[in-house]
Design an enzyme around this catalytic site. Structure first.
Site, mmCIF file in Angstrom:
data_model
loop_
_atom_site.group_PDB
_atom_site.id
_atom_site.type_symbol
_atom_site.label_atom_id
_atom_site.label_comp_id
_atom_site.label_asym_id
_atom_site.label_seq_id
_atom_site.Cartn_x
_atom_site.Cartn_y
_atom_site.Cartn_z
ATOM 1 N N GLU A 40 -3.410 -37.575 -3.079
ATOM 2 C CA GLU A 40 -3.115 -38.844 -2.387
ATOM 3 C C GLU A 40 -1.834 -39.486 -2.924
ATOM 4 O O GLU A 40 -1.773 -40.690 -3.174
ATOM 5 C CB GLU A 40 -4.312 -39.803 -2.498
ATOM 6 N N GLU A 75 -18.240 -47.644 -1.704
ATOM 7 C CA GLU A 75 -17.150 -47.723 -0.722
ATOM 8 C C GLU A 75 -17.621 -47.352 0.680
ATOM 9 O O GLU A 75 -17.275 -48.021 1.649
ATOM 10 C CB GLU A 75 -16.019 -46.785 -1.179
ATOM 11 N N ASP A 108 -15.916 -37.056 0.294
ATOM 12 C CA ASP A 108 -15.562 -38.294 -0.415
ATOM 13 C C ASP A 108 -16.713 -39.301 -0.415
ATOM 14 O O ASP A 108 -16.646 -40.299 0.303
ATOM 15 C CB ASP A 108 -14.325 -38.915 0.262
HETATM 16 C C1 GCV Z 1 -8.878 -44.430 -6.271
HETATM 17 C C2 GCV Z 1 -10.913 -42.361 -1.886
HETATM 18 C C3 GCV Z 1 -10.724 -43.844 -1.962
HETATM 19 C C4 GCV Z 1 -9.504 -44.196 -2.805
HETATM 20 C C5 GCV Z 1 -9.672 -43.562 -4.186
HETATM 21 C C6 GCV Z 1 -9.852 -42.063 -4.018
HETATM 22 C C7 GCV Z 1 -10.091 -41.354 -5.334
HETATM 23 O O1 GCV Z 1 -9.878 -41.774 -1.156
HETATM 24 O O2 GCV Z 1 -10.615 -44.369 -0.676
HETATM 25 O O3 GCV Z 1 -9.417 -45.599 -2.893
HETATM 26 O O4 GCV Z 1 -8.582 -43.852 -5.017
HETATM 27 O O5 GCV Z 1 -10.952 -41.816 -3.186
HETATM 28 O O6 GCV Z 1 -11.248 -41.041 -5.610
HETATM 29 O O7 GCV Z 1 -9.161 -41.115 -6.060
#
Ligand code: GCV
Length: 703
Positions: free
Chosen positions: A308, A415, A387
Site C-alpha cells: 500500500e 474496521e 483483510d
Molecule cells: C494500517 C487495511 C486498512 C489500512 C491498514 C492496512 C494494513 O488496508 O484499511 O488502514 O493500514 O489494512 O493492515 O496495513
C-alpha cells in the site's frame, strides 16, 4: 527488611476520568479482604505487592512482604527461588512443585507460568519468575470467591503462546486522511496527541494493568504506516518511546516500534536503503544500539514494506527476506525480533484483469521465501487472505511456511466489523480461526502454528481497539474483544463463551445494582452470537468488502467493484462470487494443502459460509442448508435486522441495573447499529433483487 503494608496511596482505577473496565476495585474484593503474603523481589513483584496492598487497604485485608513473618496468610504469592515460605501449607506446595510431582514438559514454570493450588485453607500461587506471579495474582482475582472456597488441586498454568501482542495504529501527528489513529474508533491515542507524546502515565499504567490482567505482554506504539513524524520515534523522539516503556514495564509489557524501511534515507541521510548495502547495515546497527541503550528490554521492530505504497526492498531489486534479515541482523545482538508483515498485494490492480487475485498475493510473495528468514524474524500474517473481513478462509500462508516463525494477526478495532458502533463479539470468530486445522483433522491447528516449535512461534497479534475514550473502546461492549484477545492468546482452546463470562464477572457483576443474573443473561443474549448477526446483515456467504470505500463503514455493494484494490464480488444478472478454483478460476484453492485444497475447489463440498469466496454460482444454486443462494441472502438480511432489534430491546430492560453512563452509550450505539443494519439489509437485498430478478419466496418488502 521492609514491610510495605496496606494503605499505600495510589489512584484507584474506577475513580478516574476513565472507566475501570475489567478491573473495578470491587473485582479485588475477595483478595483484598484476606491476609496475603507476597514473597520475592523484583519490579513485577513490587507491582503485585502494590496491587495487593491497594486491595487490602480498601477491603480490610493484611499484607506481608519479607520478615518479620506472620504465618496466618490465606493467600501466598511466592517466587520459588525466594526461599522457604513461612507458612506450612505454602512451603509444602513449594517443595512439592517439582517436575516429578506436578509437572509435565520440563517442569519449570517458565518466565510467565505459575502454579495455583488451595490446600488446608491456604491459596498458593508459586512462580519461577516475577511475571508468573503477576499473572497468578490476576488469576486469583478472576476466581473471586472461588479462590478461597474449596480445595483446588495444584495446577500449572503457562501461556500457549509466548508472544501476545497489540499493535496500535496510532499516529503521533494527526494525519490528514487517517487522523490520530488509523482505523481508530475509540477516540484519540493513549500515547500521542497533535504531534507530541501525551505523557499521561496514570492512564497508561491503568491500561497496562488491563492488558496484564488478560495476558497481553507486548505492544507496538505507532502505526505500521509510518509517516514523517512517526519515523523520528526511532531516533530524535526515542525518549518518548522510552517513557512509555517505563510505564508499561512493571506490568510485563515490552514495547515495540513500527519503523519505515526507508529510515536510512529519511533519517540517516544515506542515498539508499538497499538491504545489502554496507552503509545501510551499519546505520541500522547503530540506530538499534541506541534504542537498546535507552530501552534495554525493547521488543523489536514492526515493518510494513512494499505494501500500500510503503517503501521496501523491492525498490532495490531485493526481496522480503533480504529486507527482514537486514533488520534482524541489527536486532539480534540485543535479543530483539523483527515482525515483518505479510500483508503485501497489488493495490493498483486493473479490475478488468480476472487473472490477478488479491487473495493469492501473500502466499505468492512469501511461501517461496520459507527457510530464508533469520531466526529472529517473525512473519506476521493476517488471519485471512484478504483483510480482516467478517468471513474469510484462513490464510494459506499459515500452512505454507514450516521453516519460518509465523504470527497470526487479527483486528480488534473492527474496521470491517462495525467499527465499534455495532456489537460484534469476535471471540468466537478468532477461536474458529485458531482451532482451524489446515492439514485436516489429524494435523496441527493455527494456534499450534502460532505457538511454533519449542515455543519459538510468532504468537498472536491484534490491531488494538483502544483509545482515549472514557470506556477505552468506543463501544463499551467492545472491551470484551480486547479481553478475549488476551485470553485466547494465553490459551487458544478457551471457550469464547466462558471468556465472555469471565469478562462479565469482572467488569459488570461487581458494579451491578441488585440481582446480577439478568445482567449476565442480557450480556450473553446480546453478545454470544453478535458476530454471526453482523455477518448476516452484511456479508453473505463469504463475499465480503461490500463497504463504503475509504472509511469502510456501511454498505456500498459496488463501491470497490471497479477500483484497483482487488476486492470484487463479480455479481451479474446470473450469479455472484469469485471463481478461485484451479479448474476455471484464479487457482487460489491450490495454495491450500489437502484436504482443504479439494474441499474449497469443489462447489459441492465447499462450506456454505465460504461459497462465494471460492466460487461464482448462479443465484438459484442450492446450498447445503437447502436454500438457494438468493433466498439465503434475503433471509439472512431480514433475520440480522430482527436480531439487532431484539438486542436493543434486551438492553432497554437492564436500564437501572448498570451504570447510566455505560447504559446510555450502549443504547446510543445500538440505535445506530439498528439504523445501519436496516440500511445494509435494504441495499443488499435490493441490489441482488434487481440483479437477479428473483423475488423473495416470502414476499417481504424489497425496494
Ligand atoms: C494500517 C487495511 C486498512 C489500512 C491498514 C492496512 C494494513 O488496508 O484499511 O488502514 O493500514 O489494512 O493492515 O496495513
Amino acid at each position: 527488611m521492609s514491610v510495605p503494608v496496606t494503605g499505600r496511596a495510589s489512584a484507584d482505577a474506577g475513580e478516574s476520568a476513565w472507566h475501570a473496565a475489567w478491573l473495578p476495585p470491587a473485582a479485588f474484593r475477595e483478595l483484598g479482604s484476606r491476609g496475603v503474603l507476597v514473597h520475592g523481589d523484583g519490579l513485577l513483584v513490587d507491582t503485585v505487592l502494590d496491587e495487593v496492598s491497594r486491595a487490602c487497604a480498601r477491603y480490610g485485608g493484611r499484607v506481608w512482604h519479607g520478615p518479620p513473618w506472620q504465618v496466618d496468610a490465606e493467600l501466598v504469592l511466592a517466587l520459588r527461588e525466594a526461599g522457604p515460605v513461612p507458612n506450612a501449607v505454602a512451603e509444602a506446595a513449594r517443595l512439592g512443585a517439582t517436575p516429578a510431582v506436578n509437572g509435565t514438559g520440563g517442569g519449570a514454570l517458565g518466565d510467565e507460568g505459575y502454579l495455583l493450588a488451595r490446600v488446608n485453607g491456604v491459596t498458593v500461587v508459586l512462580a519461577d519468575a516475577p511475571a508468573g506471579l503477576l499473572y497468578g495474582m490476576f488469576h486469583v482475582v478472576r476466581l473471586g470467591a472461588a479462590a478461597f472456597d474449596d480445595d483446588l488441586p495444584p495446577r500449572r498454568h503457562r501461556p500457549a503462546l509466548d508472544r501476545r501482542m497489540l499493535d496500535h495504529w496510532d499516529n503521533v501527528a494527526v494525519h490528514p486522511v487517517s487522523g490520530q489513529v488509523e482505523r481508530g474508533y475509540a477516540g484519540g491515542s493513549l500515547f500521542w496527541r497533535d504531534g507530541a507524546a501525551r505523557r499521561e502515565p496514570a492512564r497508561l499504567r491503568d491500561y497496562a494493568r488491563l492488558l496484564a490482567a488478560c495476558g497481553v505482554n507486548a505492544i507496538s506504539v505507532n502505526n505500521v504506516n509510518v509517516h514523517d513524524t512517526e519515523a523520528l520515534l526511532l531516533t530524535d523522539r526515542l525518549g518518548d518511546v522510552a517513557e512509555i516503556a517505563e510505564v508499561l514495564r512493571p506490568y510485563g509489557i515490552r514495547v515495540h516500534l513500527a519503523v519505515t524501511f526507508a529510515a536510512p534515507v529519511v533519517l540517516g541521510g544515506l542515498p539508499t536503503a538497499d538491504p545489502l548495502d554496507e552503509r545501510v547495515r551499519a546505520w541500522w546497527a547503530a540506530a538499534t544500539r541506541r534504542v537498546y541503550q535507552r530501552i534495554p528490554d525493547f521488543g523489536g521492530y514492526l515493518v510494513k514494506a512494499d505494501s500500500e505504497g510503503r517503501p521496501g526492498p523491492f525498490a532495490y531489486g531485493r526481496d522480503h527476506a533480504d529486507g527482514a534479515n537486514l533488520l534482524a541482523e541489527a536486532l539480534a545482538p540485543h535479543g530483539g525480533v523483527v515482525r515483518w508483515r505479510a500483508f503485501v498485494y497489488d493495490h493498483r490492480q486493473d479490475w478488468r484483469d480476472r487473472s490477478t487475485d488479491r487473495a493469492r498475493a501473500a502466499h505468492d510473495h512469501f511461501a517461496p521465501l520459507d527457510g530464508r528468514f533469520a531466526d529472529n524474524v517473525i512473519l506476521q500474517v493476517k488471519f485471512g487472505p484478504i483483510d480482516f473481513q467478517a468471513r474469510e478462509p484462513v490464510s494459506p500462508v499459515l500452512a505454507a511456511m514450516p521453516a519460518t516463525r509465523l504470527a497470526v494477526e487479527v483486528q480488534a478495532t473492527q474496521e470491517y466489523t462495525g467499527q465499534q458502533r455495532h456489537v460484534c463479539y469476535l471471540g468466537p470468530w478468532w477461536s474458529e480461526v485458531l482451532r482451524f486445522r489446515p492439514w485436516g483433522a489429524a494435523g496441527d491447528t493455527i494456534a499450534d502454528v502460532a505457538a511454533g516449535r519449542a515455543g519459538a512461534g510468532g504468537g498472536l497479534v491484534a490491531v488494538s481497539n483502544v483509545g482515549d475514550d472514557p470506556f477505552w473502546t468506543g463501544h463499551p461492549l467492545a472491551q470484551a474483544n480486547l479481553y478475549a484477545f488476551g485470553r485466547l492468546a494465553w490459551d487458544p482452546l478457551l471457550d469464547p463463551g466462558a471468556i465472555l463470562d469471565e469478562w462479565i464477572d469482572l467488569t459488570w457483576l461487581p458494579v451491578t445494582k441488585g440481582d446480577p443474573a439478568p445482567v449476565r443473561r442480557t450480556m450473553h443474549a446480546i453478545m454470544d452470537d453478535s458476530w454471526r448477526t453482523y455477518e448476516r446483515y452484511t456479508a453473505p456467504l463469504g463475499v465480503g468488502f461490500m463497504v463504503r470505500p475509504g472509511h469502510h463503514y456501511g454498505p456500498d455493494v459496488d463501491g470497490y467493484e471497479y477500483t484497483p484494490w482487488g476486492t470484487y464480488h463479480f455479481a451479474d444478472r446470473d450469479g455472484v462470487g469469485v471463481d478461485r478454483t484451479r479448474a476455471t478460476g484464479t487457482g487460489f484453492t491450490d495454495q491450500y494443502p489437502p484436504p482443504w485444497s479439494e474441499v474449497y475447489e469443489s462447489r459441492e463440498r465447499c462450506p456454505d459460509e465460504l461459497l462465494l469466496f471460492f466460487h461464482h454460482v448462479p443465484y438459484r444454486h442450492v446450498l447445503h442448508s437447502g436454500r438457494t443462494v438468493i433466498q439465503h441472502i434475503y433471509d439472512t438480511h431480514f433475520a440480522g435486522v430482527e436480531e439487532v432489534a431484539a438486542m436493543r430491546e434486551r438492553w432497554r430492560l437492564v436500564a437501572g441495573a448498570v451504570d447510566p453512563a455505560v447504559h446510555d452509550r450502549v443504547a446510543e450505539r445500538l440505535d445506530e447499529q439498528f439504523r445501519s443494519a436496516v440500511e445494509w439489509r435494504d441495499q443488499i437485498n435490493t441490489y441482488f433483487f434487481r440483479k437477479s430478478g428473483v423475488p423473495d419466496a416470502h414476499g417481504r418488502r424489497i425496494h
